[in-house]
Design a protein around this motif. Structure first.
Motif, PDB file in Angstrom:
ATOM      1  N   VAL A   1       0.847  -1.197   0.000  1.00 16.89           N
ATOM      2  CA  VAL A   1       0.000   0.000   0.000  1.00 16.89           C
ATOM      3  C   VAL A   1       0.879   1.241   0.000  1.00 16.89           C
ATOM      4  O   VAL A   1       0.684   2.161  -0.810  1.00 16.89           O
ATOM      5  N   TYR A   2       1.848   1.279   0.897  1.00 17.00           N
ATOM      6  CA  TYR A   2       2.722   2.458   1.007  1.00 17.00           C
ATOM      7  C   TYR A   2       3.593   2.617  -0.232  1.00 17.00           C
ATOM      8  O   TYR A   2       3.782   3.734  -0.735  1.00 17.00           O
ATOM      9  N   LYS A   3       4.116   1.515  -0.744  1.00 17.52           N
ATOM     10  CA  LYS A   3       4.982   1.555  -1.924  1.00 17.52           C
ATOM     11  C   LYS A   3       4.244   2.189  -3.111  1.00 17.52           C
ATOM     12  O   LYS A   3       4.752   3.123  -3.748  1.00 17.52           O
ATOM     13  N   TYR A   4       3.059   1.676  -3.397  1.00 18.15           N
ATOM     14  CA  TYR A   4       2.347   2.167  -4.576  1.00 18.15           C
ATOM     15  C   TYR A   4       1.758   3.557  -4.356  1.00 18.15           C
ATOM     16  O   TYR A   4       1.647   4.348  -5.304  1.00 18.15           O
ATOM     17  N   PHE A   5       1.417   3.880  -3.111  1.00 17.88           N
ATOM     18  CA  PHE A   5       0.962   5.240  -2.832  1.00 17.88           C
ATOM     19  C   PHE A   5       2.083   6.231  -3.121  1.00 17.88           C
ATOM     20  O   PHE A   5       1.861   7.265  -3.761  1.00 17.88           O
ATOM     21  N   ARG A   6       3.283   5.933  -2.662  1.00 20.12           N
ATOM     22  CA  ARG A   6       4.417   6.829  -2.890  1.00 20.12           C
ATOM     23  C   ARG A   6       4.750   6.949  -4.376  1.00 20.12           C
ATOM     24  O   ARG A   6       5.224   7.993  -4.832  1.00 20.12           O
ATOM     25  N   GLU A   7       4.499   5.889  -5.118  1.00 21.69           N
ATOM     26  CA  GLU A   7       4.765   5.922  -6.553  1.00 21.69           C
ATOM     27  C   GLU A   7       3.652   6.613  -7.335  1.00 21.69           C
ATOM     28  O   GLU A   7       3.761   6.792  -8.552  1.00 21.69           O
ATOM     29  N   GLY A   8       2.568   6.966  -6.649  1.00 23.65           N
ATOM     30  CA  GLY A   8       1.470   7.643  -7.302  1.00 23.65           C
ATOM     31  C   GLY A   8       0.475   6.734  -7.993  1.00 23.65           C
ATOM     32  O   GLY A   8      -0.402   7.199  -8.729  1.00 23.65           O
ATOM     33  N   ASP A   9       0.585   5.428  -7.747  1.00 24.14           N
ATOM     34  CA  ASP A   9      -0.322   4.453  -8.361  1.00 24.14           C
ATOM     35  C   ASP A   9      -1.442   4.130  -7.366  1.00 24.14           C
ATOM     36  O   ASP A   9      -1.402   3.125  -6.654  1.00 24.14           O
ATOM     37  N   LEU A  10      -2.444   4.991  -7.331  1.00 20.78           N
ATOM     38  CA  LEU A  10      -3.520   4.837  -6.349  1.00 20.78           C
ATOM     39  C   LEU A  10      -4.362   3.597  -6.614  1.00 20.78           C
ATOM     40  O   LEU A  10      -4.903   2.995  -5.666  1.00 20.78           O
ATOM     41  N   ALA A  11      -4.489   3.206  -7.868  1.00 21.41           N
ATOM     42  CA  ALA A  11      -5.279   2.009  -8.170  1.00 21.41           C
ATOM     43  C   ALA A  11      -4.619   0.769  -7.565  1.00 21.41           C
ATOM     44  O   ALA A  11      -5.288  -0.056  -6.938  1.00 21.41           O
ATOM     45  N   GLU A  12      -3.321   0.648  -7.729  1.00 24.89           N
ATOM     46  CA  GLU A  12      -2.612  -0.509  -7.170  1.00 24.89           C
ATOM     47  C   GLU A  12      -2.538  -0.416  -5.647  1.00 24.89           C
ATOM     48  O   GLU A  12      -2.657  -1.428  -4.944  1.00 24.89           O
ATOM     49  N   ALA A  13      -2.351   0.801  -5.123  1.00 23.73           N
ATOM     50  CA  ALA A  13      -2.380   0.974  -3.664  1.00 23.73           C
ATOM     51  C   ALA A  13      -3.735   0.553  -3.119  1.00 23.73           C
ATOM     52  O   ALA A  13      -3.831  -0.102  -2.072  1.00 23.73           O
ATOM     53  N   GLY A  14      -4.810   0.922  -3.832  1.00 21.25           N
ATOM     54  CA  GLY A  14      -6.148   0.542  -3.404  1.00 21.25           C
ATOM     55  C   GLY A  14      -6.369  -0.954  -3.458  1.00 21.25           C
ATOM     56  O   GLY A  14      -7.043  -1.529  -2.594  1.00 21.25           O
ATOM     57  N   ARG A  15      -5.814  -1.610  -4.467  1.00 26.51           N
ATOM     58  CA  ARG A  15      -5.946  -3.071  -4.557  1.00 26.51           C
ATOM     59  C   ARG A  15      -5.293  -3.760  -3.362  1.00 26.51           C
ATOM     60  O   ARG A  15      -5.859  -4.669  -2.752  1.00 26.51           O
ATOM     61  N   TRP A  16      -4.105  -3.288  -3.011  1.00 27.56           N
ATOM     62  CA  TRP A  16      -3.414  -3.877  -1.869  1.00 27.56           C
ATOM     63  C   TRP A  16      -4.098  -3.511  -0.551  1.00 27.56           C
ATOM     64  O   TRP A  16      -4.061  -4.270   0.414  1.00 27.56           O
ATOM     65  N   HIS A  17      -4.735  -2.347  -0.539  1.00 26.21           N
ATOM     66  CA  HIS A  17      -5.439  -1.957   0.684  1.00 26.21           C
ATOM     67  C   HIS A  17      -6.613  -2.900   0.949  1.00 26.21           C
ATOM     68  O   HIS A  17      -6.912  -3.226   2.098  1.00 26.21           O
ATOM     69  N   LYS A  18      -7.274  -3.353  -0.107  1.00 27.97           N
ATOM     70  CA  LYS A  18      -8.354  -4.327   0.068  1.00 27.97           C
ATOM     71  C   LYS A  18      -7.826  -5.636   0.636  1.00 27.97           C
ATOM     72  O   LYS A  18      -8.467  -6.271   1.484  1.00 27.97           O
ATOM     73  N   ILE A  19      -6.649  -6.036   0.191  1.00 23.57           N
ATOM     74  CA  ILE A  19      -6.025  -7.254   0.723  1.00 23.57           C
ATOM     75  C   ILE A  19      -5.655  -7.049   2.195  1.00 23.57           C
ATOM     76  O   ILE A  19      -5.863  -7.939   3.037  1.00 23.57           O
ATOM     77  N   ALA A  20      -5.123  -5.879   2.507  1.00 22.25           N
ATOM     78  CA  ALA A  20      -4.804  -5.561   3.904  1.00 22.25           C
ATOM     79  C   ALA A  20      -6.063  -5.600   4.761  1.00 22.25           C
ATOM     80  O   ALA A  20      -6.052  -6.122   5.884  1.00 22.25           O
ATOM     81  N   ASN A  21      -7.158  -5.061   4.239  1.00 21.04           N
ATOM     82  CA  ASN A  21      -8.410  -5.065   4.992  1.00 21.04           C
ATOM     83  C   ASN A  21      -8.902  -6.478   5.267  1.00 21.04           C
ATOM     84  O   ASN A  21      -9.421  -6.777   6.360  1.00 21.04           O
ATOM     85  N   GLU A  22      -8.782  -7.357   4.276  1.00 20.96           N
ATOM     86  CA  GLU A  22      -9.186  -8.751   4.483  1.00 20.96           C
ATOM     87  C   GLU A  22      -8.335  -9.395   5.576  1.00 20.96           C
ATOM     88  O   GLU A  22      -8.830 -10.179   6.395  1.00 20.96           O
ATOM     89  N   THR A  23      -7.053  -9.050   5.588  1.00 16.89           N
ATOM     90  CA  THR A  23      -6.155  -9.566   6.624  1.00 16.89           C
ATOM     91  C   THR A  23      -6.563  -9.052   8.001  1.00 16.89           C
ATOM     92  O   THR A  23      -6.571  -9.805   8.990  1.00 16.89           O
ATOM     93  N   VAL A  24      -6.914  -7.786   8.073  1.00 11.58           N
ATOM     94  CA  VAL A  24      -7.334  -7.178   9.336  1.00 11.58           C
ATOM     95  C   VAL A  24      -8.589  -7.871   9.867  1.00 11.58           C
ATOM     96  O   VAL A  24      -8.700  -8.184  11.058  1.00 11.58           O
ATOM     97  N   LEU A  25      -9.550  -8.129   8.989  1.00  4.09           N
ATOM     98  CA  LEU A  25     -10.778  -8.799   9.401  1.00  4.09           C
ATOM     99  C   LEU A  25     -10.486 -10.220   9.876  1.00  4.09           C
ATOM    100  O   LEU A  25     -11.034 -10.676  10.884  1.00  4.09           O
ATOM    101  N   CYS A  26      -9.617 -10.919   9.156  1.00  6.20           N
ATOM    102  CA  CYS A  26      -9.241 -12.279   9.550  1.00  6.20           C
ATOM    103  C   CYS A  26      -8.616 -12.298  10.928  1.00  6.20           C
ATOM    104  O   CYS A  26      -8.916 -13.176  11.745  1.00  6.20           O
ATOM    105  N   MET A  27      -7.760 -11.294  11.215  1.00  9.20           N
ATOM    106  CA  MET A  27      -7.016 -11.275  12.469  1.00  9.20           C
ATOM    107  C   MET A  27      -7.658 -10.370  13.514  1.00  9.20           C
ATOM    108  O   MET A  27      -7.040 -10.020  14.510  1.00  9.20           O
TER     109      MET A  27
END
Length: 301
Positions: free
Chosen positions: A222-248
């Motif tokens: 999320v941080y990598k792609y945000f810094r690179e300006g790729d919000l679409a890819e940052a958003g994709r990884w953020h959804k994966i992070a959210n799924e991880t948060v819900l799981c844990m």
């Protein structure tokens, strides 16, 4: 002065079969977090079960992480304790061992009014050298005392080494206001995993995440792609992070995070009573869900 940024791992504290701090496991966790690309380490915080440890144990963990990190990443030690005396002791120790800075949670359990809150943070900040950075830490749902924007601004005025705030309550309006302190030259990191990308967009410096302890990869991306300006890819990884948060369960149960570390091949260790470790049914649920998330994201467990 150094500041927290990007993905800061809020580290668990591994306890061995004798309920002692497992130094070797702490070293391995430090290496793991660095290898996976996290930017900063934050031991002895809420995720680290700080109020269930003695000062001596917390000093041992701090020394272990600072020594093992060996300057490879930024290390801030959480030193907030139940008394000002212990907080100052731990703050001075963190400075003495070469930590990059400290975080300090608000006083807990007993009601503390604004004047006492200011005095507490200023006393701690002034107990260490003026160039040693300090973050205030607000988590009212656990501490029982909230940190107001006015208090934070006053503390920053009286103690210039107060460089930022870690805020772990889902109030984006307030987080925005924290970011305006010192004319905007005030670091704000959130302890809200599911708001990571949103916080970055409004100008926060990063996240301090317990869930990133066993599974840092989604947050790092999320941080990598945000810094690179790729919000679409940052958003994709953020959804994966959210799924991880819900799981844990957002790290609300430290034994879930420790079991996650076990699934990554590390020694997560036990939790300290009165906390109890998760049962076998919960282990099966976590393993199934976490493996599914990891496989879909091409993350090797």
């Amino acid at each position: 002065m150094k500041k927290l940024f990007g993905v800061t791992t809020s580290m668990t504290t591994p306890f061995d079969e004798r309920d002692m701090v497992d130094v070797a496991a702490t070293e391995a966790m430090t290496d793991f977090s660095i290898a996976k690309g996290t930017d900063c380490l934050y031991p002895c915080g809420t995720t680290g079960e700080m109020h269930l440890m003695s000062c001596e144990e917390r000093e041992l963990v701090a020394e272990t992480v600072v020594r093992r990190a060996a300057g490879r990443v930024t290390v801030f030690i959480h030193t907030g304790a139940m008394t000002t005396k212990d907080t100052i002791r731990l703050a001075k120790h963190a400075h003495a061992i070469g930590a990059d800075g400290i975080g300090v949670v608000t006083p807990s359990y007993f009601n503390v009014h604004d004047r006492a809150m200011v005095r507490f943070f200023v006393d701690v900040a002034q107990s260490v050298p003026a160039d040693f950075p300090v973050y205030m830490y607000g988590i009212p749902q656990c501490a029982g005392n909230d940190l107001s924007v006015d208090v934070a601004a006053e503390v920053a005025l009286q103690a210039p080494n107060i460089v930022g705030v870690k805020y772990s309550y889902p109030d984006m309006h307030k987080i925005n206001e924290f970011a305006r302190i010192n004319g905007g030259d005030f670091s704000v990191v959130v302890g809200l995993d599911r708001l990571f990308l949103s916080a970055l967009v409004i100008g926060c410096s990063g996240i301090v995440s317990g869930v990133a302890c066993p599974l840092p990869e989604p947050f790092v991306n999320v941080y990598k792609y945000f810094r690179e300006g790729d919000l679409a890819e940052a958003g994709r990884w953020h959804k994966i992070a959210n799924e991880t948060v819900l799981c844990m369960k957002a790290g609300a149960d430290m034994s879930i995070l420790k079991y996650g570390l076990e699934l990554r091949g590390l020694r997560g260790g036990g939790v300290r009573k009165p906390l109890l470790y998760i049962d076998d049914a919960e282990k099966k649920r976590i393993e199934k869900e976490l493996r599914g998330i990891a496989d879909a994201a091409n993350i090797a467990l």
